[in-house]
Design an enzyme around this catalytic site. Structure first.
Site, mmCIF file in Angstrom:
data_model
loop_
_atom_site.group_PDB
_atom_site.id
_atom_site.type_symbol
_atom_site.label_atom_id
_atom_site.label_comp_id
_atom_site.label_asym_id
_atom_site.label_seq_id
_atom_site.Cartn_x
_atom_site.Cartn_y
_atom_site.Cartn_z
ATOM 1 C CG HIS A 11 -0.188 -1.911 5.434
ATOM 2 N ND1 HIS A 11 1.121 -2.335 5.340
ATOM 3 C CD2 HIS A 11 -0.692 -1.959 4.170
ATOM 4 C CE1 HIS A 11 1.402 -2.606 4.076
ATOM 5 N NE2 HIS A 11 0.320 -2.402 3.347
ATOM 6 C CG HIS A 114 0.002 1.654 -1.888
ATOM 7 N ND1 HIS A 114 0.518 0.372 -1.924
ATOM 8 C CD2 HIS A 114 1.032 2.483 -2.172
ATOM 9 C CE1 HIS A 114 1.808 0.438 -2.229
ATOM 10 N NE2 HIS A 114 2.148 1.711 -2.380
#
EC number: 3.1.27.-
Length: 121
Positions: A11, A114
């Site tokens: 990410h 996450h």
């Protein structure tokens, strides 16, 4: 690989990788970061955040919302990659969108692990 290291690999792209325009960015970055892999189904969506990892770590010190997620205090530049056509069989074709959004993460031991989503305000 720790969960935090996996989060960074999947990410965080800071500064944003240059020379990859539009949809090509998603295809190349997802393969390069091993988010997609030969013989495995295409991931329906993935977001890359173009901000320092420290800024996302700092988000874990902010109060969590009712669902347990932490949001960045300011919007960040992101690239949202979404699978075209919904077919999860390779080759994976993605649509890329450049956005300036707040990022929501879940944290473990003070580190983001996450990416739960993004929101405009």
């Amino acid at each position: 690989e720790t969960r935090y290291e996996k989060f960074l690999r999947q990410h965080v792209d800071h500064p944003r990788t240059l020379g990859l325009m539009g949809h090509r960015y998603c295809a190349v970055m997802l393969a390069r970061r091993q988010v997609t892999a030969p013989g495995r189904p295409c991931k329906p969506s993935n977001t890359f955040v173009h901000a320092p990892a420290e800024d996302l770590v700092a988000t874990c010190t902010r109060p969590a919302d009712a669902t347990g997620f932490h949001s960045t205090s300011t919007p960040m530049d992101i690239t949202a990659c979404r699978l075209r056509g919904g077919d999860t069989r390779p080759p994976c074709n993605y649509r890329a969108r450049q956005l300036h959004h707040h990022v929501r993460v879940s944290c473990l031991d003070g580190l983001p692990v996450h990416l739960a989503g993004t929101h405009a305000s």
